[in-house]
Design a protein around this motif. Structure first.
Motif, PDB file in Angstrom:
ATOM      1  N   ASN A   4      76.664  40.248  -7.080  1.00  0.00           N
ATOM      2  CA  ASN A   4      76.379  41.601  -6.590  1.00  0.00           C
ATOM      3  C   ASN A   4      77.162  42.645  -7.365  1.00  0.00           C
ATOM      4  OD1 ASN A   4      74.527  40.818  -4.672  1.00  0.00           O
ATOM      5  ND2 ASN A   4      76.058  40.575  -3.083  1.00  0.00           N
ATOM      6  N   ASN A   5      78.393  42.338  -7.774  1.00  0.00           N
ATOM      7  CA  ASN A   5      79.178  43.286  -8.557  1.00  0.00           C
ATOM      8  C   ASN A   5      78.550  43.531  -9.922  1.00  0.00           C
ATOM      9  OD1 ASN A   5      81.192  43.836  -6.663  1.00  0.00           O
ATOM     10  ND2 ASN A   5      82.269  41.967  -7.197  1.00  0.00           N
ATOM     11  N   GLU A   6      78.036  42.487 -10.549  1.00  0.00           N
ATOM     12  CA  GLU A   6      77.374  42.682 -11.830  1.00  0.00           C
ATOM     13  C   GLU A   6      76.132  43.548 -11.674  1.00  0.00           C
ATOM     14  OE1 GLU A   6      78.281  39.211 -11.195  1.00  0.00           O
ATOM     15  OE2 GLU A   6      80.120  39.626 -12.292  1.00  0.00           O
ATOM     16  N   LYS A   7      75.409  43.359 -10.578  1.00  0.00           N
ATOM     17  CA  LYS A   7      74.215  44.175 -10.345  1.00  0.00           C
ATOM     18  C   LYS A   7      74.592  45.633 -10.157  1.00  0.00           C
ATOM     19  CE  LYS A   7      71.166  40.621  -8.580  1.00  0.00           C
ATOM     20  NZ  LYS A   7      70.297  40.182  -7.498  1.00  0.00           N
ATOM     21  N   ILE A   8      75.683  45.890  -9.440  1.00  0.00           N
ATOM     22  CA  ILE A   8      76.142  47.273  -9.248  1.00  0.00           C
ATOM     23  C   ILE A   8      76.534  47.878 -10.587  1.00  0.00           C
ATOM     24  CG2 ILE A   8      77.974  48.706  -8.256  1.00  0.00           C
ATOM     25  CD1 ILE A   8      77.902  46.736  -5.835  1.00  0.00           C
ATOM     26  N   LYS A   9      77.304  47.141 -11.387  1.00  0.00           N
ATOM     27  CA  LYS A   9      77.702  47.643 -12.703  1.00  0.00           C
ATOM     28  C   LYS A   9      76.488  47.904 -13.578  1.00  0.00           C
ATOM     29  CE  LYS A   9      81.973  45.025 -12.767  1.00  0.00           C
ATOM     30  NZ  LYS A   9      82.665  43.912 -13.411  1.00  0.00           N
ATOM     31  N   SER A  10      75.527  47.004 -13.517  1.00  0.00           N
ATOM     32  CA  SER A  10      74.352  47.175 -14.362  1.00  0.00           C
ATOM     33  C   SER A  10      73.544  48.397 -13.953  1.00  0.00           C
ATOM     34  CB  SER A  10      73.478  45.927 -14.348  1.00  0.00           C
ATOM     35  OG  SER A  10      72.937  45.713 -13.064  1.00  0.00           O
ATOM     36  N   ASP A  18      64.908  45.348 -12.579  1.00  0.00           N
ATOM     37  CA  ASP A  18      63.739  44.585 -12.156  1.00  0.00           C
ATOM     38  C   ASP A  18      63.534  43.328 -12.995  1.00  0.00           C
ATOM     39  OD1 ASP A  18      63.150  46.248 -14.347  1.00  0.00           O
ATOM     40  OD2 ASP A  18      61.043  46.427 -13.796  1.00  0.00           O
ATOM     41  N   ARG A  19      64.158  43.255 -14.163  1.00  0.00           N
ATOM     42  CA  ARG A  19      64.008  42.080 -15.029  1.00  0.00           C
ATOM     43  C   ARG A  19      65.307  41.312 -15.223  1.00  0.00           C
ATOM     44  NH1 ARG A  19      61.240  45.763 -19.396  1.00  0.00           N
ATOM     45  NH2 ARG A  19      63.330  46.520 -19.173  1.00  0.00           N
ATOM     46  N   TRP A  20      66.387  41.730 -14.564  1.00  0.00           N
ATOM     47  CA  TRP A  20      67.702  41.139 -14.806  1.00  0.00           C
ATOM     48  C   TRP A  20      67.898  39.856 -14.027  1.00  0.00           C
ATOM     49  CZ3 TRP A  20      72.167  40.315 -11.786  1.00  0.00           C
ATOM     50  CH2 TRP A  20      73.301  40.008 -12.514  1.00  0.00           C
ATOM     51  N   LYS A  21      68.353  38.822 -14.732  1.00  0.00           N
ATOM     52  CA  LYS A  21      68.728  37.558 -14.108  1.00  0.00           C
ATOM     53  C   LYS A  21      70.025  37.099 -14.752  1.00  0.00           C
ATOM     54  CE  LYS A  21      64.060  36.053 -13.145  1.00  0.00           C
ATOM     55  NZ  LYS A  21      63.012  35.085 -13.416  1.00  0.00           N
ATOM     56  N   GLN A  22      70.959  36.709 -13.942  1.00  0.00           N
ATOM     57  CA  GLN A  22      72.227  36.216 -14.486  1.00  0.00           C
ATOM     58  C   GLN A  22      72.047  34.762 -14.886  1.00  0.00           C
ATOM     59  OE1 GLN A  22      75.743  37.008 -12.250  1.00  0.00           O
ATOM     60  NE2 GLN A  22      76.909  35.442 -13.312  1.00  0.00           N
ATOM     61  N   VAL A  23      72.231  34.476 -16.164  1.00  0.00           N
ATOM     62  CA  VAL A  23      72.064  33.114 -16.659  1.00  0.00           C
ATOM     63  C   VAL A  23      73.356  32.579 -17.279  1.00  0.00           C
ATOM     64  CG1 VAL A  23      69.569  33.334 -17.018  1.00  0.00           C
ATOM     65  CG2 VAL A  23      71.156  33.967 -18.850  1.00  0.00           C
ATOM     66  N   VAL A  24      74.429  33.337 -17.130  1.00  0.00           N
ATOM     67  CA  VAL A  24      75.741  32.932 -17.637  1.00  0.00           C
ATOM     68  C   VAL A  24      76.735  32.957 -16.488  1.00  0.00           C
ATOM     69  CG1 VAL A  24      75.293  33.758 -19.990  1.00  0.00           C
ATOM     70  CG2 VAL A  24      76.295  35.304 -18.310  1.00  0.00           C
ATOM     71  N   SER A  27      82.282  35.305 -15.309  1.00  0.00           N
ATOM     72  CA  SER A  27      83.216  35.893 -16.273  1.00  0.00           C
ATOM     73  C   SER A  27      82.490  36.343 -17.541  1.00  0.00           C
ATOM     74  CB  SER A  27      84.342  34.921 -16.619  1.00  0.00           C
ATOM     75  OG  SER A  27      83.827  33.750 -17.216  1.00  0.00           O
ATOM     76  N   GLN A  28      81.513  35.582 -17.994  1.00  0.00           N
ATOM     77  CA  GLN A  28      80.741  35.990 -19.172  1.00  0.00           C
ATOM     78  C   GLN A  28      79.890  37.217 -18.859  1.00  0.00           C
ATOM     79  OE1 GLN A  28      81.160  34.726 -22.211  1.00  0.00           O
ATOM     80  NE2 GLN A  28      79.788  36.276 -23.007  1.00  0.00           N
ATOM     81  N   ALA A  29      79.333  37.287 -17.655  1.00  0.00           N
ATOM     82  CA  ALA A  29      78.541  38.457 -17.263  1.00  0.00           C
ATOM     83  C   ALA A  29      79.414  39.706 -17.242  1.00  0.00           C
ATOM     84  CB  ALA A  29      77.902  38.232 -15.901  1.00  0.00           C
TER      85      ALA A  29
END
Length: 60
Positions: A4-10, A18-24, A27-29
């Motif tokens: 959720n934090n990565e989504k907020i930052k993004s 709408d196309r974002w998926k975390q695949v790492v 820490s890498q994200a």
């Protein structure tokens, strides 16, 4: 901290969510978001800098 934090930052950096998926890993994200600048964000910053320069030139 998690996905959720990565989504907020993004969102703050104007990434298309709408196309974002975390695949790492988390820490890498964090590193990827921290090092990235989108065209939309860069354009907004550049426009503000240009406006400031124009205003400064008018007042000089």
């Amino acid at each position: 901290m998690g996905k959720n934090n990565e989504k907020i930052k993004s969102k703050l950096q104007a990434f298309p969510m709408d196309r974002w998926k975390q695949v790492v890993s988390d820490s890498q994200a964090y590193k990827q978001f921290g090092n990235a600048v989108t065209v939309t964000l860069f354009k907004a910053i550049a426009e503000e800098i240009a406006n400031s320069i124009h205003e400064a030139e008018k007042g000089a």
